[in-house]
Design a protein around this motif. Structure first.
Motif, PDB file in Angstrom:
ATOM      1  N   UNK A   1      62.372  21.007 -13.221  1.00 36.22           N
ATOM      2  CA  UNK A   1      62.298  21.742 -14.125  1.00 36.22           C
ATOM      3  C   UNK A   1      62.511  23.231 -13.794  1.00 36.22           C
ATOM      4  N   UNK A   2      61.922  23.645 -12.470  1.00 37.13           N
ATOM      5  CA  UNK A   2      62.310  24.999 -11.960  1.00 37.13           C
ATOM      6  C   UNK A   2      63.815  25.384 -11.629  1.00 37.13           C
ATOM      7  N   UNK A   3      64.159  24.301 -11.159  1.00 42.42           N
ATOM      8  CA  UNK A   3      65.744  24.427 -10.741  1.00 42.42           C
ATOM      9  C   UNK A   3      66.683  24.567 -12.009  1.00 42.42           C
ATOM     10  N   UNK A   4      66.283  23.918 -13.179  1.00 37.69           N
ATOM     11  CA  UNK A   4      67.143  23.830 -14.242  1.00 37.69           C
ATOM     12  C   UNK A   4      66.682  25.225 -15.072  1.00 37.69           C
ATOM     13  N   UNK A   5      65.552  25.871 -14.754  1.00 36.93           N
ATOM     14  CA  UNK A   5      65.264  27.138 -15.278  1.00 36.93           C
ATOM     15  C   UNK A   5      66.051  28.299 -14.492  1.00 36.93           C
ATOM     16  N   UNK A   6      66.176  28.123 -13.377  1.00 32.82           N
ATOM     17  CA  UNK A   6      66.917  29.162 -12.419  1.00 32.82           C
ATOM     18  C   UNK A   6      68.448  28.992 -12.892  1.00 32.82           C
ATOM     19  N   UNK A   7      68.774  27.926 -13.115  1.00 30.59           N
ATOM     20  CA  UNK A   7      70.397  27.731 -13.599  1.00 30.59           C
ATOM     21  C   UNK A   7      70.541  28.220 -14.984  1.00 30.59           C
ATOM     22  N   UNK A   8      69.577  28.306 -15.741  1.00 28.84           N
ATOM     23  CA  UNK A   8      69.698  28.733 -17.221  1.00 28.84           C
ATOM     24  C   UNK A   8      69.602  30.160 -16.973  1.00 28.84           C
ATOM     25  N   UNK A   9      68.797  30.702 -16.231  1.00 26.35           N
ATOM     26  CA  UNK A   9      68.480  32.325 -16.223  1.00 26.35           C
ATOM     27  C   UNK A   9      69.714  32.784 -15.454  1.00 26.35           C
ATOM     28  N   UNK A  10      70.249  32.207 -14.604  1.00 27.13           N
ATOM     29  CA  UNK A  10      71.565  32.771 -13.592  1.00 27.13           C
ATOM     30  C   UNK A  10      72.886  32.738 -14.453  1.00 27.13           C
ATOM     31  N   UNK A  11      73.001  32.120 -15.540  1.00 26.77           N
ATOM     32  CA  UNK A  11      74.278  32.011 -16.492  1.00 26.77           C
ATOM     33  C   UNK A  11      74.630  33.454 -16.393  1.00 26.77           C
ATOM     34  N   UNK A  12      75.859  33.413 -16.540  1.00 22.50           N
ATOM     35  CA  UNK A  12      76.437  34.931 -16.894  1.00 22.50           C
ATOM     36  C   UNK A  12      76.033  35.266 -18.328  1.00 22.50           C
ATOM     37  N   UNK A  13      76.349  34.483 -19.273  1.00 24.20           N
ATOM     38  CA  UNK A  13      75.939  35.099 -20.668  1.00 24.20           C
ATOM     39  C   UNK A  13      74.489  35.398 -20.846  1.00 24.20           C
ATOM     40  N   UNK A  14      73.479  34.658 -20.051  1.00 20.51           N
ATOM     41  CA  UNK A  14      72.119  34.997 -20.206  1.00 20.51           C
ATOM     42  C   UNK A  14      71.852  36.472 -19.730  1.00 20.51           C
ATOM     43  N   UNK A  15      72.624  36.796 -18.414  1.00 13.06           N
ATOM     44  CA  UNK A  15      72.384  38.131 -17.696  1.00 13.06           C
ATOM     45  C   UNK A  15      73.105  39.250 -18.727  1.00 13.06           C
ATOM     46  N   UNK A  16      74.293  38.857 -19.032  1.00  8.52           N
ATOM     47  CA  UNK A  16      74.733  39.798 -20.093  1.00  8.52           C
ATOM     48  C   UNK A  16      74.084  40.122 -21.377  1.00  8.52           C
ATOM     49  N   UNK A  17      73.491  39.021 -21.776  1.00 10.39           N
ATOM     50  CA  UNK A  17      72.510  39.440 -22.839  1.00 10.39           C
ATOM     51  C   UNK A  17      71.241  40.157 -22.623  1.00 10.39           C
ATOM     52  N   UNK A  18      70.837  39.938 -21.487  1.00 10.08           N
ATOM     53  CA  UNK A  18      69.516  40.902 -20.936  1.00 10.08           C
ATOM     54  C   UNK A  18      70.136  42.181 -20.779  1.00 10.08           C
ATOM     55  N   UNK A  19      71.137  42.559 -20.175  1.00 16.05           N
ATOM     56  CA  UNK A  19      71.591  43.869 -19.936  1.00 16.05           C
ATOM     57  C   UNK A  19      71.976  44.468 -21.246  1.00 16.05           C
ATOM     58  N   UNK A  20      72.640  43.889 -22.195  1.00 19.04           N
ATOM     59  CA  UNK A  20      72.864  44.198 -23.802  1.00 19.04           C
ATOM     60  C   UNK A  20      71.565  44.594 -24.271  1.00 19.04           C
ATOM     61  N   UNK A  21      70.435  43.770 -24.148  1.00 18.26           N
ATOM     62  CA  UNK A  21      69.229  44.104 -24.761  1.00 18.26           C
ATOM     63  C   UNK A  21      68.531  45.353 -24.351  1.00 18.26           C
ATOM     64  N   UNK A  22      68.720  45.811 -22.746  1.00 14.73           N
ATOM     65  CA  UNK A  22      68.004  46.638 -22.104  1.00 14.73           C
ATOM     66  C   UNK A  22      69.021  48.028 -22.604  1.00 14.73           C
ATOM     67  N   UNK A  23      70.146  48.044 -22.552  1.00 12.61           N
ATOM     68  CA  UNK A  23      71.120  49.174 -22.986  1.00 12.61           C
ATOM     69  C   UNK A  23      70.803  49.552 -24.593  1.00 12.61           C
ATOM     70  N   UNK A  24      70.535  48.390 -25.640  1.00 13.71           N
ATOM     71  CA  UNK A  24      70.350  48.441 -26.950  1.00 13.71           C
ATOM     72  C   UNK A  24      69.084  49.320 -27.122  1.00 13.71           C
ATOM     73  N   UNK A  25      67.949  49.006 -26.327  1.00 11.76           N
ATOM     74  CA  UNK A  25      66.730  49.618 -26.394  1.00 11.76           C
ATOM     75  C   UNK A  25      66.815  51.165 -26.080  1.00 11.76           C
TER      76      UNK A  25
END
Length: 142
Positions: A1-25
């Motif tokens: 489950x931990x490996x699945x979570x790491x794979x999910x978090x490291x996807x490009x679109x998740x990282x891009x979304x996080x960057x977008x939220x930070x810049x949006x704030x």
């Protein structure tokens, strides 16, 4: 489950979304300051020194001169001036996002047109066509 979570978090679109939220704030803080500190004061001045944040309707309790004082007194209020500020902030953010998307679309369209106008070198001929061409040229040379 931990490996699945790491794979999910490291996807490009998740990282891009996080960057977008930070810049949006950060962008929201800038727009809040723009509306509250630059746009609304002149509008209030033009309208006779009116502060939109102090536009409110007291439903229950004592109505004091400012919204903050009225809320501290425990009164129930509808702060329509704060809502007006929020609507103006939304319109500014929406317009900025519109300009950003329009610019990105224009750049994408220019890149597509450039690719269409510059096809590049022709694809190489298949080996059998090259061989037949060489045979034809040798027969012509005889």
């Amino acid at each position: 489950m931990l490996n699945e979570f790491k794979t999910f978090i490291m996807r490009g679109n998740v990282v891009d979304l996080a960057v977008g939220i930070i810049i949006g704030a950060a962008f929201t803080a800038i727009v809040n300051s723009l509306v509250n500190d630059i746009i609304m004061p002149p509008i209030g001045f033009i309208l006779g020194g009116v502060d939109f944040t102090n536009f409110f309707l007291t439903i229950k309790g004592e109505a004091l001169p400012t919204l903050e004082e009225t809320k501290k007194a425990g009164s129930v209020v509808i702060a329509y001036g704060a809502f007006l500020n929020a609507v103006i902030q939304f319109l500014i953010i929406a317009f900025a996002v519109f300009l950003l998307v329009k610019g990105i679309n224009r750049m994408r369209d220019m890149a597509i047109k450039q690719q269409q106008s510059d096809p590049g070198p022709p694809p190489p001929l298949p080996a059998d066509v090259v061989l037949l061409t060489e045979i034809r040229d040798l027969l012509k040379a005889r």
